[in-house]
Design an enzyme around this catalytic site. Structure first.
Site, PDB file in Angstrom:
ATOM      1  N   ASP A  84      13.745  -7.570 -10.442  1.00  0.00           N
ATOM      2  CA  ASP A  84      14.181  -7.830  -9.221  1.00  0.00           C
ATOM      3  C   ASP A  84      15.219  -6.355  -9.159  1.00  0.00           C
ATOM      4  OD1 ASP A  84      14.955  -8.533  -6.705  1.00  0.00           O
ATOM      5  OD2 ASP A  84      16.268  -9.751  -7.280  1.00  0.00           O
ATOM      6  N   ASP A 105      13.837   0.125  -7.314  1.00  0.00           N
ATOM      7  CA  ASP A 105      14.664   0.411  -6.163  1.00  0.00           C
ATOM      8  C   ASP A 105      15.196   1.689  -6.342  1.00  0.00           C
ATOM      9  OD1 ASP A 105      16.414   0.222  -4.204  1.00  0.00           O
ATOM     10  OD2 ASP A 105      17.462  -1.526  -4.870  1.00  0.00           O
ATOM     11  N   HIS A 177      22.161  -9.459   0.963  1.00  0.00           N
ATOM     12  CA  HIS A 177      22.060 -10.476  -0.138  1.00  0.00           C
ATOM     13  C   HIS A 177      23.681 -11.249  -0.194  1.00  0.00           C
ATOM     14  CE1 HIS A 177      19.731  -7.329  -2.337  1.00  0.00           C
ATOM     15  NE2 HIS A 177      18.890  -8.114  -2.498  1.00  0.00           N
ATOM     16  N   HIS A 207      14.610  -9.613   1.435  1.00  0.00           N
ATOM     17  CA  HIS A 207      15.417  -9.616   0.445  1.00  0.00           C
ATOM     18  C   HIS A 207      16.444 -10.526   1.144  1.00  0.00           C
ATOM     19  CE1 HIS A 207      14.542  -7.307  -3.058  1.00  0.00           C
ATOM     20  NE2 HIS A 207      13.333  -7.074  -2.226  1.00  0.00           N
ATOM     21  N   GLY A 208      17.054 -11.134   0.288  1.00  0.00           N
ATOM     22  CA  GLY A 208      18.656 -11.692   1.218  1.00  0.00           C
ATOM     23  C   GLY A 208      17.851 -13.082   1.877  1.00  0.00           C
ATOM     24  N   GLY A 209      17.142 -13.733   1.386  1.00  0.00           N
ATOM     25  CA  GLY A 209      16.569 -14.803   2.029  1.00  0.00           C
ATOM     26  C   GLY A 209      17.295 -16.353   2.218  1.00  0.00           C
ATOM     27  N   SER A 210      18.257 -16.206   1.458  1.00  0.00           N
ATOM     28  CA  SER A 210      19.177 -17.438   1.555  1.00  0.00           C
ATOM     29  C   SER A 210      20.255 -17.314   2.822  1.00  0.00           C
ATOM     30  CB  SER A 210      20.395 -17.439   0.673  1.00  0.00           C
ATOM     31  OG  SER A 210      19.902 -17.412  -1.015  1.00  0.00           O
ATOM     32  N   ASN A 229      12.780 -13.344  -0.803  1.00  0.00           N
ATOM     33  CA  ASN A 229      13.536 -13.638  -2.031  1.00  0.00           C
ATOM     34  C   ASN A 229      14.647 -14.529  -1.772  1.00  0.00           C
ATOM     35  OD1 ASN A 229      11.947 -11.430  -2.861  1.00  0.00           O
ATOM     36  ND2 ASN A 229      13.612 -10.167  -3.369  1.00  0.00           N
ATOM     37  N   THR A 232      20.951 -16.709  -3.961  1.00  0.00           N
ATOM     38  CA  THR A 232      22.109 -17.389  -3.725  1.00  0.00           C
ATOM     39  C   THR A 232      22.034 -18.825  -3.256  1.00  0.00           C
ATOM     40  OG1 THR A 232      22.930 -15.373  -3.062  1.00  0.00           O
ATOM     41  CG2 THR A 232      24.267 -17.227  -2.147  1.00  0.00           C
TER      42      THR A 232
HETATM   43  P1  13P Z   1      19.921 -13.825  -1.987  1.00  0.00           P
HETATM   44  O1  13P Z   1      20.872 -13.963  -3.095  1.00  0.00           O
HETATM   45  O2  13P Z   1      20.688 -13.625  -0.679  1.00  0.00           O
HETATM   46  O3  13P Z   1      19.018 -15.052  -1.632  1.00  0.00           O
HETATM   47  O4  13P Z   1      18.889 -12.616  -2.293  1.00  0.00           O
HETATM   48  C1  13P Z   1      18.138 -12.720  -2.891  1.00  0.00           C
HETATM   49  C2  13P Z   1      17.491 -11.484  -3.301  1.00  0.00           C
HETATM   50  O5  13P Z   1      17.169 -10.648  -2.205  1.00  0.00           O
HETATM   51  C3  13P Z   1      17.122 -10.973  -4.444  1.00  0.00           C
HETATM   52  O6  13P Z   1      16.516  -9.586  -4.690  1.00  0.00           O
END
Ligand code: 13P
Length: 287
Positions: A84, A105, A177, A207-210, A229, A232
């Site tokens: 990642d 990246d 994220h 990304h930042g799926g949380s 993804n 968190t």
């Molecule tokens: P989060 O920590 O916000 O879920 O993002 C995860 C991510 O995008 C890892 O690349």
């Protein structure tokens, strides 16, 4: 057996669902995620940041652990082991260590340098049957101590990177994220649609799926997002369940301090949250 992530994401794009990338931090995380995905019959991508790789004593340790655990647990769903937000050097190290997928990246380089380095890594990865994700536009937030403001991707630059033969593409669309701030504006679906228009049948990564509301997740999937993804949220549910256990004094009852007991509420919480995400992403029974 571990597989690369190309086929599972091509199928997800065609089938209008998203494959989860759950990031791993240790043995408990890996076991919980694998068990949840096997039970839900969901393909899965295990994400490993460079920081998490270092914490687990190196990419070789991670690859050996994941391969052995996949076998020992008798996992039948497709599992990809994916770097990642890799650096150029980290990407090469993971290819050597036995990862089946990498993300390079290069979003912090100018586009010419991002193109040049991505192109080189596409060749190295594909020669070994490894899938590769690239990134255009920064994802906001802080990850592994590196802060980024978040920059929406330029659709023309996405096209340039897509044409290098990457297998899937991460593009900033207002996602960040970590925990979303209360005044977050939400995903930019106009930018997402414009990117999709430029890249055709290439799976997109969110990304930042949380913490993204379910309706926005579903709309993103309908517009071509095929991998989401999550890191968190698994950390938050693990921490909350562990706190409840300790604050209730359970670690002081009998042998409640035994790590297998102490970590159980947290690992059960990870399993439940993975299943919840699989239900929202639509990847259950797709393995
Ligand atoms: P989060 O920590 O916000 O879920 O993002 C995860 C991510 O995008 C890892 O690349």
């Amino acid at each position: 057996m571990l597989v690369n992530a190309k086929e599972m994401l091509d199928k997800a794009l065609a089938g209008h669902y998203a494959v989860p990338q759950f990031n791993i931090n240790n043995l408990e995380w890996t076991k919980s995620i694998l068990l949840a995905c096997e039970e839900a019959k969901s393909p899965v991508i295990l994400g490993v940041s460079e920081g998490a790789g270092k914490y687990m004593t190196g990419f070789k340790t991670v690859a050996a652990m994941v391969k052995a655990m996949d076998e020992s647990l008798g996992i039948t769903v497709p599992v990809a082991l994916h770097l990642d937000h890799g650096t150029y050097e980290g990407s090469k190290a993971c290819i050597e260590a036995g990862f089946t997928s990498i993300m390079f990246d290069g979003s912090h380089y100018d586009i010419a340098e991002n193109v040049e380095k991505t192109k080189e890594l596409v060749k190295i990865a594909h020669d070994k049957g490894i899938s590769i994700e690239a990134e255009v536009g920064g994802i906001g937030g802080v990850e592994d101590g590196v802060a980024s403001d978040g920059e929406k991707a330029d659709p023309a630059e996405c096209k340039m990177i897509a044409e290098l033969g990457v297998d899937f593409l991460a593009a900033g669309i207002g996602n960040i994220h970590g925990v979303y701030p209360a005044d977050w504006k939400g995903l930019d679906f106009d930018v997402l649609a414009a990117i999709k228009d430029q890249i055709g049948e290439l799976p997109l990564v969110l990304h930042g799926g949380s913490g993204i509301p379910e309706d926005q997740i579903k709309k993103a999937i309908s517009l071509g997002v095929s991998k989401i993804n999550v890191n968190t949220e698994l950390q938050l549910v693990f921490a909350a369940a562990t706190r409840t256990y300790v604050e209730a004094g359970k670690d002081k009852e009998g042998k409640g301090y035994d790590p297998r007991k102490l970590l159980k509420p947290g690992t059960d919480a990870i399993i439940a949250e993975c299943k919840n995400k699989i239900a929202i992403f639509g990847s259950g029974n797709k393995a």
